[in-house]
Design a protein around this motif. Structure first.
Motif, PDB file in Angstrom:
ATOM      1  N   GLY A  32       0.800  -1.225   0.000  1.00 33.01           N
ATOM      2  CA  GLY A  32       0.000   0.000   0.000  1.00 33.01           C
ATOM      3  C   GLY A  32       0.832   1.274   0.000  1.00 33.01           C
ATOM      4  N   PRO A  33       1.817   1.418   0.905  1.00 26.11           N
ATOM      5  CA  PRO A  33       2.644   2.623   0.884  1.00 26.11           C
ATOM      6  C   PRO A  33       3.406   2.800  -0.437  1.00 26.11           C
ATOM      7  N   CYS A  34       3.763   1.688  -1.072  1.00 30.20           N
ATOM      8  CA  CYS A  34       4.432   1.761  -2.377  1.00 30.20           C
ATOM      9  C   CYS A  34       3.494   2.374  -3.414  1.00 30.20           C
ATOM     10  N   ARG A  35       2.244   1.950  -3.380  1.00 34.89           N
ATOM     11  CA  ARG A  35       1.260   2.508  -4.314  1.00 34.89           C
ATOM     12  C   ARG A  35       1.030   3.996  -4.035  1.00 34.89           C
ATOM     13  N   MET A  36       1.136   4.388  -2.763  1.00 32.82           N
ATOM     14  CA  MET A  36       1.002   5.803  -2.416  1.00 32.82           C
ATOM     15  C   MET A  36       2.167   6.621  -2.986  1.00 32.82           C
ATOM     16  N   MET A  37       3.340   6.014  -3.086  1.00 33.94           N
ATOM     17  CA  MET A  37       4.518   6.713  -3.598  1.00 33.94           C
ATOM     18  C   MET A  37       4.541   6.807  -5.115  1.00 33.94           C
ATOM     19  N   ALA A  38       3.774   5.980  -5.803  1.00 29.54           N
ATOM     20  CA  ALA A  38       3.807   5.968  -7.274  1.00 29.54           C
ATOM     21  C   ALA A  38       3.536   7.344  -7.879  1.00 29.54           C
ATOM     22  N   MET A  72      14.896  -4.049   3.727  1.00 31.63           N
ATOM     23  CA  MET A  72      14.131  -4.715   4.776  1.00 31.63           C
ATOM     24  C   MET A  72      12.697  -4.218   4.843  1.00 31.63           C
ATOM     25  N   SER A  73      12.446  -3.047   4.265  1.00 30.06           N
ATOM     26  CA  SER A  73      11.138  -2.417   4.310  1.00 30.06           C
ATOM     27  C   SER A  73      10.922  -1.700   2.978  1.00 30.06           C
ATOM     28  N   ILE A  74       9.686  -1.763   2.498  1.00 24.12           N
ATOM     29  CA  ILE A  74       9.390  -1.051   1.255  1.00 24.12           C
ATOM     30  C   ILE A  74       8.217  -0.111   1.481  1.00 24.12           C
ATOM     31  N   PRO A  75       8.173   0.990   0.763  1.00 24.46           N
ATOM     32  CA  PRO A  75       9.142   1.371  -0.259  1.00 24.46           C
ATOM     33  C   PRO A  75      10.461   1.847   0.360  1.00 24.46           C
ATOM     34  N   THR A  76      11.542   1.507  -0.314  1.00 25.65           N
ATOM     35  CA  THR A  76      12.851   2.072  -0.027  1.00 25.65           C
ATOM     36  C   THR A  76      13.324   2.714  -1.320  1.00 25.65           C
ATOM     37  N   ILE A  90      13.219   5.624   3.434  1.00 31.36           N
ATOM     38  CA  ILE A  90      12.401   4.441   3.694  1.00 31.36           C
ATOM     39  C   ILE A  90      11.001   4.885   4.079  1.00 31.36           C
ATOM     40  N   GLY A  91      10.018   4.246   3.442  1.00 36.25           N
ATOM     41  CA  GLY A  91       8.622   4.555   3.733  1.00 36.25           C
ATOM     42  C   GLY A  91       8.070   5.613   2.794  1.00 36.25           C
ATOM     43  N   VAL A  93       6.524   9.098   1.747  1.00 36.10           N
ATOM     44  CA  VAL A  93       6.681  10.481   2.187  1.00 36.10           C
ATOM     45  C   VAL A  93       5.837  11.377   1.287  1.00 36.10           C
ATOM     46  N   PRO A  94       5.383  12.510   1.812  1.00 37.92           N
ATOM     47  CA  PRO A  94       4.608  13.431   0.980  1.00 37.92           C
ATOM     48  C   PRO A  94       5.464  13.982  -0.170  1.00 37.92           C
ATOM     49  N   GLN A  95       4.782  14.364  -1.219  1.00 41.19           N
ATOM     50  CA  GLN A  95       5.442  14.837  -2.433  1.00 41.19           C
ATOM     51  C   GLN A  95       6.439  15.964  -2.169  1.00 41.19           C
ATOM     52  N   GLU A  96       6.026  16.999  -1.444  1.00 42.99           N
ATOM     53  CA  GLU A  96       6.910  18.138  -1.199  1.00 42.99           C
ATOM     54  C   GLU A  96       8.141  17.738  -0.394  1.00 42.99           C
ATOM     55  N   ALA A  97       7.962  16.883   0.606  1.00 44.58           N
ATOM     56  CA  ALA A  97       9.093  16.422   1.416  1.00 44.58           C
ATOM     57  C   ALA A  97      10.067  15.610   0.560  1.00 44.58           C
ATOM     58  N   PHE A  98       9.526  14.789  -0.321  1.00 46.38           N
ATOM     59  CA  PHE A  98      10.364  13.984  -1.210  1.00 46.38           C
ATOM     60  C   PHE A  98      11.187  14.885  -2.135  1.00 46.38           C
ATOM     61  N   LEU A  99      10.541  15.863  -2.741  1.00 42.38           N
ATOM     62  CA  LEU A  99      11.240  16.777  -3.649  1.00 42.38           C
ATOM     63  C   LEU A  99      12.293  17.594  -2.916  1.00 42.38           C
ATOM     64  N   GLU A 100      11.981  18.062  -1.715  1.00 42.15           N
ATOM     65  CA  GLU A 100      12.951  18.830  -0.931  1.00 42.15           C
ATOM     66  C   GLU A 100      14.178  17.988  -0.601  1.00 42.15           C
ATOM     67  N   GLU A 101      13.954  16.726  -0.258  1.00 41.43           N
ATOM     68  CA  GLU A 101      15.065  15.824   0.054  1.00 41.43           C
ATOM     69  C   GLU A 101      15.963  15.633  -1.161  1.00 41.43           C
TER      70      GLU A 101
END
Length: 107
Positions: A32-38, A72-76, A90-91, A93-101
């Motif tokens: 489920g979290p992987c699908r959220m990251m797609a 060990m955990s996805i999404p990674t 790992i895990g 993350v919201p779109q803006e946080a991902f882009l900032e990283e």
């Protein structure tokens, strides 16, 4: 565009031999979290695709590669520069946080 890695040759071409930044999204269809990251990954690819090579690996299909990176955990999500790992998230993350990283490394 996000390229799927299905074998060692794909991995060598897309990550090991790629000059510059690459990302692998380790995921699985049942996650489920992987699908959220797609959509987050799709959006990042649209914005940063000229600076970063975006790829994804289904951990069920490529268990050996997932093991090589101690997934060990996805999404990674692993960021590489010139074939070497430089950062890991790992895990979901919201779109803006991902882009900032990502922008911390691309600046």
């Amino acid at each position: 565009m996000i390229t799927e890695i299905h074998n060692q040759a794909d991995f060598e071409r897309e990550i090991v031999n790629h000059k510059g930044y690459s990302i692998i999204d380790f995921w699985a269809t049942w996650c489920g979290p992987c699908r959220m990251m797609a959509p987050v990954m799709d959006h990042a690819s649209e914005l940063l695709g000229d600076k970063v090579n975006f790829t994804k690996v289904d951990t069920d299909e490529m268990q050996e590669l997932a093991g090589k990176f101690n997934i060990m955990s996805i999404p990674t999500i692993i960021l590489f520069k010139d074939g070497q790992e430089v950062h890991r998230m790992i895990g979901a993350v919201p779109q803006e946080a991902f882009l900032e990283e990502l922008k911390k490394f691309l600046a």
